[in-house]
Design a protein around this motif. Structure first.
Motif, PDB file in Angstrom:
ATOM      1  N   GLU A   3      -1.136  25.196 -12.662  1.00 46.37           N
ATOM      2  CA  GLU A   3      -1.875  23.996 -13.037  1.00 46.37           C
ATOM      3  C   GLU A   3      -3.042  24.347 -13.951  1.00 46.37           C
ATOM      4  O   GLU A   3      -3.269  23.706 -14.966  1.00 46.37           O
ATOM      5  N   GLN A  43      -9.115  19.853 -19.790  1.00 48.59           N
ATOM      6  CA  GLN A  43      -8.427  19.007 -18.819  1.00 48.59           C
ATOM      7  C   GLN A  43      -9.049  17.614 -18.808  1.00 48.59           C
ATOM      8  O   GLN A  43     -10.205  17.466 -18.408  1.00 48.59           O
ATOM      9  N   GLY A  46      -9.025  13.292 -14.163  1.00 50.11           N
ATOM     10  CA  GLY A  46      -8.138  12.340 -13.498  1.00 50.11           C
ATOM     11  C   GLY A  46      -6.694  12.381 -13.958  1.00 50.11           C
ATOM     12  O   GLY A  46      -5.878  11.601 -13.476  1.00 50.11           O
ATOM     13  N   ASP A  47      -6.357  13.276 -14.880  1.00 49.57           N
ATOM     14  CA  ASP A  47      -4.970  13.337 -15.336  1.00 49.57           C
ATOM     15  C   ASP A  47      -4.135  14.134 -14.348  1.00 49.57           C
ATOM     16  O   ASP A  47      -4.322  15.338 -14.197  1.00 49.57           O
ATOM     17  N   GLU A  48      -3.242  13.451 -13.680  1.00 42.58           N
ATOM     18  CA  GLU A  48      -2.393  14.083 -12.675  1.00 42.58           C
ATOM     19  C   GLU A  48      -1.147  14.710 -13.282  1.00 42.58           C
ATOM     20  O   GLU A  48      -0.516  15.554 -12.682  1.00 42.58           O
ATOM     21  N   GLY A  49      -0.782  14.282 -14.486  1.00 41.34           N
ATOM     22  CA  GLY A  49       0.443  14.775 -15.115  1.00 41.34           C
ATOM     23  C   GLY A  49       0.338  16.201 -15.621  1.00 41.34           C
ATOM     24  O   GLY A  49       1.339  16.895 -15.736  1.00 41.34           O
ATOM     25  N   GLY A  50      -0.858  16.642 -15.906  1.00 44.97           N
ATOM     26  CA  GLY A  50      -1.078  18.010 -16.358  1.00 44.97           C
ATOM     27  C   GLY A  50      -0.765  18.242 -17.812  1.00 44.97           C
ATOM     28  O   GLY A  50      -0.128  17.431 -18.473  1.00 44.97           O
TER      29      GLY A  50
END
Length: 159
Positions: A3, A43, A46-50
């Motif tokens: 991640e 980054q 709040g971006d969960e998609g990566g």
């Protein structure tokens, strides 16, 4: 671990709002983009998609537009940052850079070192300001902020 490894930029493009300049300025822009892509930590909050991410930079109405997308081109977020807080720092940075290049020709090594320390101090101030202004929008480390501030400066440089 993967991640964090993907929390980075893999491409930076300047949109048509930036405009083109002299060959020297264009070269400096290319170098600044290369340095930023080569090593960065980036980054969107709040971006969960990566990531990894692509960044398209533009300037409109004295605002820096960050259009962030995924590697496949899917849009993630657009952030808008006022350039007003950077006006003084960028102006002073250019003035001290001119003094530095002039000093290289004629000044003593102690004078050159003192000017360079001032230049680095202003660059750090601009980098910290950029990192602070992006807080809550985009997470970047200080080294990435330094490289991104270099790019912001080069966008203002007219040659």
């Amino acid at each position: 671990m993967a991640e964090r490894q993907n929390a980075r930029l893999i491409d930076v493009v300047l949109d048509e709002s930036i405009g083109r300049s002299t060959p020297d300025v264009e070269h400096e822009r290319e170098v600044a983009i290369f340095d930023l892509i080569e090593e960065n930590s980036f980054q969107p909050v709040g971006d969960e998609g990566g990531g990894p991410y692509k960044l398209r930079l533009g300037v409109r109405d004295n605002k820096l537009i960050f259009e962030i997308s995924r590697e496949n081109g899917d849009a993630v977020v657009t952030n808008i940052l006022s350039l007003t807080p950077f006006r003084r720092i960028v102006k002073e940075y250019f003035m001290i850079c001119e003094s530095y290049y002039e000093a290289i020709r004629t000044a003593s090594s102690a004078q050159i070192e003192a000017i360079d320390m001032g230049r680095r101090g202003l660059h750090n101030e601009g980098s910290q300001t950029l990192q602070d202004r992006l807080a809550g929008k985009i997470e970047i480390d200080f080294d990435t902020a330094r490289r991104l501030f270099t790019l912001v400066c080069v966008l203002h440089w007219r040659g």
